[in-house]
Design a protein around this motif. Structure first.
Motif, PDB file in Angstrom:
ATOM      1  N   LEU A  39       1.008  -1.194  -0.028  1.00 37.81           N
ATOM      2  CA  LEU A  39       0.021  -0.043  -0.088  1.00 37.81           C
ATOM      3  C   LEU A  39       0.915   1.080  -0.091  1.00 37.81           C
ATOM      4  O   LEU A  39       1.913   1.429   0.762  1.00 37.81           O
ATOM      5  CB  LEU A  39      -0.898  -0.129   1.187  1.00 37.81           C
ATOM      6  N   LYS A  40       0.727   2.061  -0.885  1.00 34.75           N
ATOM      7  CA  LYS A  40       1.324   3.577  -0.866  1.00 34.75           C
ATOM      8  C   LYS A  40       0.488   4.625  -0.137  1.00 34.75           C
ATOM      9  O   LYS A  40       0.857   5.683  -0.231  1.00 34.75           O
ATOM     10  CB  LYS A  40       1.624   3.755  -2.371  1.00 34.75           C
TER      11      LYS A  40
ATOM     12  N   GLN B  45      -7.153   2.656  -3.679  1.00 30.09           N
ATOM     13  CA  GLN B  45      -6.983   1.257  -3.055  1.00 30.09           C
ATOM     14  C   GLN B  45      -7.429   1.272  -1.775  1.00 30.09           C
ATOM     15  O   GLN B  45      -7.789   0.244  -1.094  1.00 30.09           O
ATOM     16  CB  GLN B  45      -5.585   0.837  -3.372  1.00 30.09           C
TER      17      GLN B  45
ATOM     18  N   ASP C 288      -3.052   5.328  -5.925  1.00 33.12           N
ATOM     19  CA  ASP C 288      -2.818   4.562  -4.661  1.00 33.12           C
ATOM     20  C   ASP C 288      -3.951   4.658  -3.414  1.00 33.12           C
ATOM     21  O   ASP C 288      -4.341   3.736  -2.781  1.00 33.12           O
ATOM     22  CB  ASP C 288      -1.491   4.922  -4.153  1.00 33.12           C
TER      23      ASP C 288
ATOM     24  N   GLN D  92       0.478   8.440  -1.974  1.00 34.86           N
ATOM     25  CA  GLN D  92       1.640   8.880  -2.621  1.00 34.86           C
ATOM     26  C   GLN D  92       0.842   9.374  -3.879  1.00 34.86           C
ATOM     27  O   GLN D  92       1.540  10.297  -4.768  1.00 34.86           O
ATOM     28  CB  GLN D  92       2.443   7.665  -2.695  1.00 34.86           C
TER      29      GLN D  92
END
Length: 439
Positions: free
Chosen positions: A113-114, A124, A121, A117
Motif C-alpha cells: 500500500l502506498k 486502493q 494509490d 502517494q
C-alpha cells in the motif's frame, strides 16, 4: 515485541492459554501455529484472539462455504477452542483460505500500500473492492521505549490501523475507540508539566484553541497527545513529503545551489525536513519548531540517535515567533502545516514567515494544493472533510480544516498579499505540491 511478517500455509495450531486482557480490554486466547513457510520466513508464531473473534471466524467460514462439521463450541474454554482449531486444520480448503490466514495474522503485510502517494494509490485505500484488507487485525506490537518508537520497523498491525481509518466512515466512533486504545500502549514522550524542557529559554506560548479542539487524521487527543508520536512518524511511508528521499530530491532541485546561513523549519513534527536540511547545509544553523511538545521531544531523541548537531528543536507557536529576530533567516521551510488550522491562524503564520525572512530570502512549502476551479475545490473539500465543518460537534473527516484552507487561506493569493514576490506553485500529486516565494 515486534511481530514478524509470516507467509506460508498453516500446518499446525494449538490454543495454548487464556491471556490477560489485551489493549481492547478483552481476554484473549493465545493461538500458537506452525507454517510451511516461504524461504526466509518464520516457521512458527502466535496470535491472540478473543471469544468474539472466534465467533466471527466461524461465521466467515460459513459465508465462504467452508464450515462443514466444525462443531463450533458453545462454551469458550481452552480445550474447546483447541479442539475446534484441530477440526479446522483437517480441511485442506480452509488451510488455503483468506479467513484462516486473517485469523492467524499471516499472509498480509500491507507493505504494497502506498496510501497518499498518488490518487490511484489512495483509491486502493478507500475502496475495499480494489484492495482486500484482512478480516482481523494482525498481532499488535508492544513498544516500551521512546527509542523503539523511532527505531522499530513498522508492523503489519500498524499498517492495518492506518488502512482502517480510511474505511471507518460509517463506524467512526467504534474505530476511534479501537485506535485510542492501541495508541495508549505507545510511550508518550512526556516531559516537564510546563513543557519548559523544550521551550526556548524565557519564552511562554499561547496554545491556539483549535489545536485542542478538532483533531486531524483521527488522532485521539491530537498532536498534544504524545502517544500519537509514533503513528505520525510512520507517516513517512504514506505521505510524499514526509519521505526524506523525496524531500531531499526537491529541496536539492529547488534550493541546492543556495547557501543559506540560517534556516527555519515550521511544523517540524518528528523532524523529517529539518534533518534533510541539516545534511544538505551542514554549515547552516537550523531552528525547527512545532506546537506539539511531545513531537519536539521525539525529534530531539532522534537527533541524538542520528548525531546531527546543527539543529535546535523547540516547542513554539509559529503564529508568534517574536523571540526570533526579524529578517534573520535565509530560508523558511514547512511541510503539511497550513491546511491543518483555521484560515486566521494560517494567515498569522504567513505574516511571521514574511517578517522573519531576510530580504531575498526564500520560502518553501510542501503543502496541499490550492485548487483554483471552484467546483473542483468544493469536491476536494467534501472528499477530505466527509461533509463536516470543523466547528460542528461529532465525527470529523481526516482533514477537517480543508474548507478553511481552500476558501480562506488561499495560499498563492495570501503569499502575494503579504508582500512575497515570485510566488510559484509546482504541482506534484493530487494531494500536495510545492509553494515557492521570495521576499
Amino acid at each position: 515485541y515486534l511481530p514478524p511478517y509470516y507467509e506460508g500455509t498453516p500446518t499446525f495450531t494449538t490454543v495454548s492459554s487464556l491471556d490477560p486482557p489485551d489493549f481492547r480490554g478483552e481476554e484473549s486466547y493465545r493461538i500458537e501455529f506452525q507454517l510451511d513457510a516461504e524461504t526466509g520466513m518464520p516457521q512458527e508464531g502466535f496470535v491472540h484472539r478473543s471469544w468474539e473473534d472466534f465467533k466471527k471466524f466461524d461465521h466467515l467460514l460459513t459465508t465462504h462455504l467452508l464450515n462443514f462439521g466444525l462443531q463450533f463450541p458453545t462454551e469458550p474454554t481452552i480445550d474447546n477452542l483447541d479442539a475446534y482449531m484441530k477440526r479446522v486444520m483437517e480441511h485442506s480448503a480452509i488451510l488455503r483460505s483468506n479467513p484462516l490466514s486473517d485469523f492467524l495474522g499471516i499472509n498480509w503485510s500491507g507493505r504494497d500500500l502506498k496510501f497518499l502517494q498518488s490518487l490511484p494509490d489512495f483509491m486502493q485505500v478507500v475502496i475495499p473492492a480494489l484492495y482486500r484488507a484482512p478480516d482481523f487485525a494482525p498481532e499488535p506490537p508492544i513498544i516500551d521505549t521512546e527509542e523503539e518508537c523511532i527505531t522499530a520497523d513498522e508492523t503489519p498491525f500498524e499498517i492495518y490501523v492506518y488502512l482502517m481509518a480510511f474505511r471507518s466512515k460509517e463506524i467512526l466512533d467504534q474505530y476511534l475507540q479501537f485506535f485510542k486504545s492501541f495508541m495508549d500502549t505507545y510511550p508518550s514522550f512526556e516531559g516537564l508539566p510546563d513543557n519548559s524542557d523544550v521551550l526556548p529559554e524565557g519564552v511562554e506560548i499561547v496554545m491556539p484553541p483549535h489545536f485542542n479542539m478538532t483533531f486531524v487524521h483521527f488522532l485521539p487527543g491530537g498532536y498534544l497527545n504524545g502517544h500519537t508520536v509514533r503513528i505520525s512518524y510512520l507517516g513517512k511511508t504514506k505521505f510524499n513529503f514526509l519521505d526524506e528521499a523525496k524531500i531531499g530530491e526537491w529541496l536539492t532541485k529547488l534550493h541546492g545551489d543556495k547557501n543559506p546561513k540560517r534556516i527555519l523549519d515550521i511544523g517540524t513534527g518528528p523532524g523529517f525536513s529539518a534533518f534533510v536540511l541539516a545534511e544538505m547545509f551542514p554549515e547552516s544553523e537550523i531552528i525547527a519548531v512545532d506546537l506539539a511538545a511531545p513531537y519536539i521531544r521525539m525529534a530531539r531523541k532522534w537527533q541524538e540517535l542520528r548525531n546531527i548537531t546543527n539543529i535546535k528543536f523547540y516547542h513554539a507557536n509559529a503564529e508568534d515567533l517574536s523571540w526570533l529576530e526579524s529578517e534573520s533567516f535565509d530560508l523558511i521551510n514547512y511541510a503539511y502545516v497550513l491546511h491543518e488550522m483555521p484560515a486566521d491562524n494560517a494567515m498569522r503564520i504567513i505574516n511571521e514567515m514574511f517578517r522573519l525572512l531576510a530580504p531575498g530570502g526564500l520560502m518553501n512549502g510542501f503543502e496541499v494544493p490550492f485548487v483554483e476551479p471552484i467546483a473542483e475545490r468544493w469536491t476536494y473539500v467534501e472528499f477530505n472533510t466527509w461533509g463536516h465543518h470543523w466547528q460542528d460537534a461529532g465525527p470529523q473527516g481526516p482533514e477537517p480544516y480543508i474548507e478553511e484552507y481552500e476558501f480562506g487561506t488561499m495560499l498563492t493569493e495570501s503569499l502575494a498579499n503579504v508582500g512575497f514576490s515570485s510566488v510559484e506553485y509546482i504541482d506534484y500529486s493530487y494531494f500536495e505540491g510545492i509553494f515557492k516565494a521570495q521576499k
